[in-house]
Design an enzyme around this catalytic site. Structure first.
Site, PDB file in Angstrom:
ATOM      1  N   THR A 122       0.861  -1.183   0.000  1.00  0.00           N
ATOM      2  CA  THR A 122       0.000   0.000   0.000  1.00  0.00           C
ATOM      3  C   THR A 122       0.900   1.237   0.000  1.00  0.00           C
ATOM      4  O   THR A 122       1.629   1.471   0.964  1.00  0.00           O
ATOM      5  CB  THR A 122      -0.903  -0.018   1.251  1.00  0.00           C
ATOM      6  OG1 THR A 122      -1.641  -1.234   1.249  1.00  0.00           O
ATOM      7  CG2 THR A 122      -1.846   1.170   1.273  1.00  0.00           C
ATOM      8  N   GLU A 151      -3.452  -4.604  -2.670  1.00  0.00           N
ATOM      9  CA  GLU A 151      -4.039  -5.842  -2.143  1.00  0.00           C
ATOM     10  C   GLU A 151      -5.118  -5.497  -1.116  1.00  0.00           C
ATOM     11  O   GLU A 151      -4.935  -4.632  -0.282  1.00  0.00           O
ATOM     12  CB  GLU A 151      -2.932  -6.688  -1.504  1.00  0.00           C
ATOM     13  CG  GLU A 151      -3.413  -8.025  -0.979  1.00  0.00           C
ATOM     14  CD  GLU A 151      -4.221  -8.788  -2.016  1.00  0.00           C
ATOM     15  OE1 GLU A 151      -3.713  -9.040  -3.121  1.00  0.00           O
ATOM     16  OE2 GLU A 151      -5.394  -9.126  -1.729  1.00  0.00           O
ATOM     17  N   CYS A 263      -2.860  -2.167   9.158  1.00  0.00           N
ATOM     18  CA  CYS A 263      -3.248  -1.353   7.998  1.00  0.00           C
ATOM     19  C   CYS A 263      -4.035  -0.093   8.348  1.00  0.00           C
ATOM     20  O   CYS A 263      -3.601   1.010   8.011  1.00  0.00           O
ATOM     21  CB  CYS A 263      -4.048  -2.204   7.020  1.00  0.00           C
ATOM     22  SG  CYS A 263      -3.043  -3.490   6.257  1.00  0.00           S
ATOM     23  N   LYS A 266      -2.167   3.012  10.139  1.00  0.00           N
ATOM     24  CA  LYS A 266      -1.096   3.662   9.359  1.00  0.00           C
ATOM     25  C   LYS A 266      -1.634   4.205   8.038  1.00  0.00           C
ATOM     26  O   LYS A 266      -1.209   5.267   7.584  1.00  0.00           O
ATOM     27  CB  LYS A 266       0.066   2.692   9.120  1.00  0.00           C
ATOM     28  CG  LYS A 266      -0.185   1.655   8.031  1.00  0.00           C
ATOM     29  CD  LYS A 266       1.078   0.901   7.657  1.00  0.00           C
ATOM     30  CE  LYS A 266       0.811  -0.222   6.665  1.00  0.00           C
ATOM     31  NZ  LYS A 266       0.387   0.229   5.342  1.00  0.00           N
TER      32      LYS A 266
END
Ligand SMILES: NC(=O)c1ccc[n+]([C@@H]2O[C@H](COP(=O)([O-])OP(=O)(O)OC[C@H]3O[C@@H](n4cnc5c(N)ncnc54)[C@H](O)[C@@H]3O)[C@@H](O)[C@H]2O)c1
Length: 446
Positions: A122, A151, A263, A266
């Site tokens: 990412t 993803e 995920c 952040k």
């Protein structure tokens, strides 16, 4: 196709194993040699349901190998995925792209023939362009195109998510990438998973937008939960009532101790930073980040209140440490803030988690790790459900009561029906269940 997967963590290892399972020839690369040695021995460095079997089947079929030698893997590959970490940069919350750019430089030096370099990590808008620049600078003769393919898999259900995705997002700038990327995902396309081609910047931004939206949805219901407590309503029923509306949907409407994980925190911070840098501030997201941080810092107050206002000298049992069930991932888990706050208030912590205790040991001090839920409850003045593992959904309350010093349950995931728990003589505190009162049993109130 011959594929190199750079980074064999939660995303790289699952993606690599699934792509091998589709019939591709995959080499998973990691610079962590210990990780590669484990994988070569058939041991999994992470916990993800079904991963061990998937990996061993594809290794046995000769489609999946592991190495720490990046150059050879890249030289042989037609498609090279970058799946390294993009943690928060200290200080400003921007995505730390050190690993991505480092991998890009290593890849550049090893490229031979036409290669598609795919960013699965990412990364903020514009990173694909920067990777392209790095490759051109490091190896001007390289014939490579850079693609964004973010993803969307979830830890704990990663294999299923990868094999049955809602969509596959592919951001390209050069048409030469279209055919090889379609070939990589052909088995999924045959299963009717939509292959969505966009520009590279659009794909990069869409990934952050998805995570930001989900983080905002969780934060919304968490604030509604607080209001439920203030006005005497039940957030589970509110969530159900609004979630049945197709425009809203029932997922990510579970009130709890604040979102955590590798995920959402952040990525939400990084998106806020990107927006500020471009002069298009995302105020909803800025507030989401602040509200969630505050929630994680203060949620332990529920435990203190359930213990009558003080926990000094008391033992508190915690059930669940990972940021969600079915993973061993402890990154930014809410349990870390709960433990810190309770220890600051003078409590002794004993905890049990089915998979997370090894990772947790490195992150917390003075916590007694237990072999099961009843051991974590022993002599405890309160038992706190922090992560809703299935193993905690059918606890024997009579047994718990017999080992605890006080029959107090703080259910930060609303796993239990307060009536059922209070019927066993427990005082119950959930999240946003205003009708339960201050530990007053519903059964008694009726
Ligand atoms: N974890 C998730 O659920 C999830 C879901 C979707 C997207 N993502 C994104 O995917 C990316 C990877 O996340 P993760 O959770 O798999 O991270 P991770 O930390 O589990 O794995 C990253 C791996 O990359 C390796 N690595 C770093 N630099 C390398 C290099 N130059 N060469 C070879 N290996 C290198 C590290 O040793 C590590 O094993 C992140 O950008 C993340 O935001 C994660």
């Amino acid at each position: 196709m011959r594929i190199a997967m750079i980074g064999s963590g939660y995303v790289g290892l699952v993606s690599g194993a699934c792509l091998a399972d589709f019939g591709h020839q995959v080499t998973c690369v990691d610079r962590d040699e210990e990780r590669i040695t484990l994988l070569q021995r058939g041991q999994m460095p992470i916990y993800e349901p079904g991963l061990g079997d998937l990996v061993s089947a594809n290794v046995a079929a000769g489609r999946l190998t592991f190495t720490s030698a990046l150059p050879a893997a890249v030289a042989e590959a037609e498609v090279v995925f970058i799946a390294v970490g993009t943690p928060s940069r200290r200080g400003d919350g921007h995505a730390d792209l050190t690993y991505v750019y480092g991998a890009a430089r290593e890849i550049a030096a090893a490229l031979t023939g036409f290669t598609v370099v795919v960013t699965k990590s990412t990364v903020p808008v514009g990173t694909g362009g920067e990777i392209e620049r790095i490759i051109r600078e490091a190896n001007p003769r390289a014939d490579a195109v850079v693609v964004s393919n973010p993803e969307f898999l979830r830890e704990g259900a990663a294999i299923d998510d990868f094999k049955r995705p809602d969509r596959i997002l592919i951001g390209i700038e050069d048409e030469r990438a279209r055919e090889p990327m379609s070939e990589v995902y052909r088995p999924l396309y045959l299963n009717q998973a939509p292959l969505l081609f966009t520009s590279r910047r659009t794909a990069e931004l869409a990934k952050y937008s998805a995570n930001a939206y989900l983080a905002m949805k969780i934060t919304f219901i968490n604030e509604i939960a607080d209001l439920c407590e203030a006005v005497g309503a039940d957030v589970k029923d509110v969530a159900r009532a609004i979630g049945l509306d197709n425009r809203i949907g029932s997922k990510f409407l579970h009130a709890g101790p604040g979102y955590g994980g590798s995920c959402f925190p952040k990525d939400a911070r990084a998106l806020v930073k990107t927006a500020q840098d471009h002069g298009a501030a995302l105020r909803l997201m800025e507030t989401t980040v602040a509200v969630n941080d505050q929630r994680k810092r203060t949620i332990a107050r529920k435990v203190v209140a359930a213990c009558g206002g003080a926990v000094r000298g008391k033992t508190i049992g915690l059930l669940g440490l990972t940021f969600k069930p079915n993973t061993d991932d402890m990154r930014e888990a809410s349990s870390l803030s709960v433990i810190q706050a309770l220890q600051d208030a003078g409590a002794r912590i004993q905890a049990y988690d089915p998979q997370g205790m090894e990772a947790a040991r490195a992150l917390v001090n003075d916590v007694t790790f237990c072999s099961g839920p009843y051991e974590a409850a022993r002599d405890a003045a309160a038992l706190v459900i922090v992560t809703e593992w299935n193993a905690f959904r059918a606890l024997d309350f009579d047994e718990l009561r017999s080992v605890m010093s006080e029959p107090v349950l703080v259910d930060l995931r609303n796993v239990y029906d307060p009536r059922e728990v209070t019927r066993h003589g427990f005082r119950y505190t959930g999240v946003g269940r205003g009708t339960e009162g201050d530990g007053i049993s519903l059964a008694a109130a009726e």
